[in-house]
Motif scaffolding. Structure first.
Motif, short mmCIF file in Angstrom:
data_model
loop_
_atom_site.label_atom_id
_atom_site.label_comp_id
_atom_site.label_asym_id
_atom_site.label_seq_id
_atom_site.Cartn_x
_atom_site.Cartn_y
_atom_site.Cartn_z
N GLY A 13 47.11 58.91 38.91
CA GLY A 13 46.99 57.71 39.71
C GLY A 13 46.40 56.55 38.92
N ALA A 14 45.35 56.84 38.15
CA ALA A 14 44.73 55.80 37.33
C ALA A 14 45.71 55.28 36.29
CB ALA A 14 43.48 56.35 36.66
N SER A 15 46.51 56.17 35.73
CA SER A 15 47.51 55.76 34.74
C SER A 15 48.54 54.83 35.35
CB SER A 15 48.20 56.99 34.15
OG SER A 15 49.23 56.62 33.26
N ALA A 16 49.06 55.21 36.51
CA ALA A 16 50.07 54.38 37.18
C ALA A 16 49.51 53.01 37.55
CB ALA A 16 50.58 55.09 38.44
N LEU A 17 48.27 52.98 38.03
CA LEU A 17 47.66 51.72 38.42
C LEU A 17 47.40 50.82 37.22
CD1 LEU A 17 45.13 53.02 41.10
CD2 LEU A 17 47.15 51.61 41.53
N ALA A 18 46.90 51.41 36.13
CA ALA A 18 46.58 50.62 34.94
C ALA A 18 47.83 49.98 34.35
CB ALA A 18 45.89 51.50 33.91
N ILE A 19 48.90 50.75 34.25
CA ILE A 19 50.13 50.23 33.63
C ILE A 19 50.77 49.17 34.50
CG2 ILE A 19 52.47 50.85 32.93
CD1 ILE A 19 51.34 53.56 32.03
N THR A 20 50.92 49.44 35.78
CA THR A 20 51.58 48.46 36.65
C THR A 20 50.74 47.20 36.82
OG1 THR A 20 50.70 49.68 38.56
CG2 THR A 20 52.97 50.12 37.94
N LEU A 21 49.43 47.34 36.92
CA LEU A 21 48.59 46.16 37.07
C LEU A 21 48.67 45.28 35.83
CD1 LEU A 21 46.64 44.76 39.02
CD2 LEU A 21 44.75 45.85 37.81
N ASN A 22 48.67 45.89 34.65
CA ASN A 22 48.81 45.11 33.42
C ASN A 22 50.15 44.38 33.39
OD1 ASN A 22 46.36 45.48 32.11
ND2 ASN A 22 46.99 47.41 31.19
N LEU A 23 51.21 45.04 33.86
CA LEU A 23 52.52 44.39 33.90
C LEU A 23 52.52 43.20 34.86
CD1 LEU A 23 54.85 47.53 33.91
CD2 LEU A 23 54.44 45.96 32.01
N TYR A 24 51.89 43.37 36.02
CA TYR A 24 51.80 42.26 36.96
C TYR A 24 51.01 41.10 36.37
CZ TYR A 24 53.69 44.85 40.97
OH TYR A 24 54.52 45.51 41.84
N ILE A 25 49.91 41.42 35.68
CA ILE A 25 49.09 40.36 35.07
C ILE A 25 49.90 39.58 34.04
CG2 ILE A 25 47.12 39.94 33.54
CD1 ILE A 25 45.68 42.23 34.99
N MET A 26 50.62 40.29 33.18
CA MET A 26 51.40 39.62 32.14
C MET A 26 52.53 38.78 32.74
SD MET A 26 51.60 42.31 28.95
CE MET A 26 51.94 43.80 29.90
N ASP A 27 53.04 39.18 33.91
CA ASP A 27 54.12 38.44 34.54
C ASP A 27 53.63 37.22 35.32
OD1 ASP A 27 56.24 39.94 33.65
OD2 ASP A 27 56.18 41.33 35.33
N ASN A 28 52.37 37.23 35.75
CA ASN A 28 51.89 36.18 36.64
C ASN A 28 50.82 35.27 36.03
OD1 ASN A 28 53.02 36.71 39.60
ND2 ASN A 28 52.62 38.70 38.67
N ILE A 29 50.20 35.70 34.94
CA ILE A 29 49.15 34.90 34.30
C ILE A 29 49.66 34.34 32.98
CG2 ILE A 29 46.80 34.90 33.42
CD1 ILE A 29 46.91 35.37 36.39
N ARG A 30 49.49 33.06 32.78
CA ARG A 30 49.90 32.46 31.52
C ARG A 30 49.09 33.04 30.36
NH1 ARG A 30 49.97 26.05 33.27
NH2 ARG A 30 51.64 26.20 34.83
N LYS A 31 49.72 33.09 29.19
CA LYS A 31 49.03 33.66 28.03
C LYS A 31 47.75 32.91 27.70
CE LYS A 31 52.97 35.86 25.76
NZ LYS A 31 53.76 36.00 24.52
N THR A 32 47.75 31.60 27.94
CA THR A 32 46.56 30.80 27.65
C THR A 32 45.44 31.04 28.65
OG1 THR A 32 47.53 28.97 28.92
CG2 THR A 32 47.88 28.98 26.52
N GLU A 33 45.73 31.71 29.77
CA GLU A 33 44.73 31.95 30.81
C GLU A 33 44.34 33.42 30.91
OE1 GLU A 33 46.60 30.48 34.29
OE2 GLU A 33 46.40 28.36 33.75
N ILE A 34 44.87 34.25 30.02
CA ILE A 34 44.61 35.69 30.11
C ILE A 34 43.14 36.01 29.88
CG2 ILE A 34 44.98 37.87 28.89
CD1 ILE A 34 47.91 37.20 28.68
#
Length: 399
Positions: free
Chosen positions: A117-138
């Motif tokens: 569960g932790a693995s699935a959450l970590a990977i998908t959350l990181n993907l959502y962050i990269m898709d929704n947060i600009r690189k300059t705001e990471i």
């Protein structure tokens, strides 16, 4: 008929996903995981009554978890990310229900559920962050995410043990179910899965072994992994050998617990480190953090078991600089990974966590057969200074 009117159904407006969105989701996830962090090993020992067997159980679970992490891109390619995230949060709750059986099969399956569960959450959350947060705001988003999780990781373990010892297993594990349910409710409220930018990719998922080869072939991804591995090794050492130091030197279990809680409380400094990264550059701050961690670890190795309180203070100083890596370290990966291969590379990147829980104890077992507990911290210092030199030499100055 003209008298019939179809009224529109007004859905509550939801703001676009931002730093606070992911900070909220991660805080709820942290509560679901941190609450029984100290309870799970206690339950395992009560069932097995043998420290070595407990270690073998953790090793088995970690190896299976590593395999699950590497195969996660195939699941993401088959199902949408929102369902993988939903499955991850559900596995945290299912794991706690399995723990409630207080049986060896339930313990094993419960630990596996938590790891996957932790693995699935970590990977998908990181993907959502990269898709929704600009690189300059990471950097800002990551520092906020770490800071918001501070309350969970500071008070969660103590709360879980208190509920377990005072009210029993159902109270401690039941609280995890509540937090996991709240996490799922928040996730579906934000409707992240409805964004067209984060729908499943159309390319066929690559073989996990090919993903590893692709990852290793990219120098900046290798460096990002080394940064994450170095910081995770510190936390593994701190959480395990810090309390052991307090116990073997006669300071008591409570002193060990307070040391861990104090280290977790320092996560609030992530906001400060995020601002420092934007002001002076991530490369400079990450390098500084590794070198300062090394100095603190070498000092802890020198004081060792002779002056345990001084050693604990040195470890807390090292933890303060490790928080800088928590706030800024993932930036190196998020800015380097290519958009079209994010799921595959994120899964390989996530293996730093599994390996940091496997390799350090193996190395330390050899070191401790010849030297005292202080040598553990010196050994870790060798790794952190190496990570610092690699960061200074190869991380782009523009970061």
């Amino acid at each position: 008929m003209v008298t019939q009117v179809r009224h529109p159904i007004w859905l509550p407006a939801v703001k676009p996903a931002g730093a606070r969105t992911f900070a909220t989701l991660y805080a709820l996830e942290s509560f679901a995981r941190a609450t029984i962090t100290s309870v799970v090993p206690i339950q395992a020992y009560e069932l097995l009554q043998n420290k070595q067997t407990v270690s073998l159980l953790y090793t088995l679970v970690a190896l299976i978890g590593l395999s699950a992490t590497l195969f996660m891109p195939m699941l993401i390619g088959r199902f949408s990310r929102r369902w993988i995230y939903t499955a991850g949060a559900s596995l945290l709750a299912i794991g706690s229900l399995l723990f409630m059986t207080h049986s060896l099969p339930g313990q094993l399956l419960g630990m596996l559920s938590r790891v996957m569960g932790a693995s699935a959450l970590a990977i998908t959350l990181n993907l959502y962050i990269m898709d929704n947060i600009r690189k300059t705001e990471i950097m800002q988003a990551e520092s906020l995410r770490m800071a918001w999780s501070m309350i969970a990781w500071t008070g969660g373990p103590t709360l879980g043990v208190y509920l377990y010892t005072r009210y029993g297993i159902v109270a401690a594990q039941g609280l995890v179910v509540v937090f996991a349910a709240a996490q799922l409710a928040a996730f579906w409220h934000y409707r992240l899965g409805d964004n067209e930018l984060i729908r499943p990719g159309k390319t066929r998922p690559a073989n996990p072994l090919k993903n590893i080869g692709r990852f290793v072939s990219q120098p900046r991804l290798r460096l990002a992994w080394a940064i994450a591995f170095g910081r995770s090794c510190f936390w593994t050492t701190f959480f395990v050998y810090g309390p052991i130091l307090m116990v073997v030197t006669g300071q008591g279990e409570m002193a060990g617990g307070l040391l861990v809680s104090a280290g977790n409380a320092l996560l609030f400094a992530a906001i400060f480190w995020g601002k420092a990264g934007r002001r002076f550059g991530a490369r400079n701050i990450i390098t500084l953090a590794f070198f300062c961690m090394t100095a603190a670890l070498l000092a802890a190795g020198f004081t060792g078991e002779k002056w345990p309180l001084a050693t604990g203070g040195c470890l807390l100083l090292g933890a303060l600089f490790t928080v800088a890596l928590d706030a800024l370290g993932s930036t190196a990966f998020m800015r380097a990974v290519r958009t079209y291969e994010r799921p595959q590379m994120t899964a390989v990147y996530r293996t730093y966590l599994d390996l940091s829980e496997l390799l350090p104890p193996l190395v330390y077992s050899v070191v401790l057969s010849f030297f005292g507990l202080g040598a553990v911290f010196c050994t870790l210092g060798v790794l952190t200074v190496t990570c610092g030199l690699l960061t200074w030499r190869f991380l782009p100055k523009s970061m």
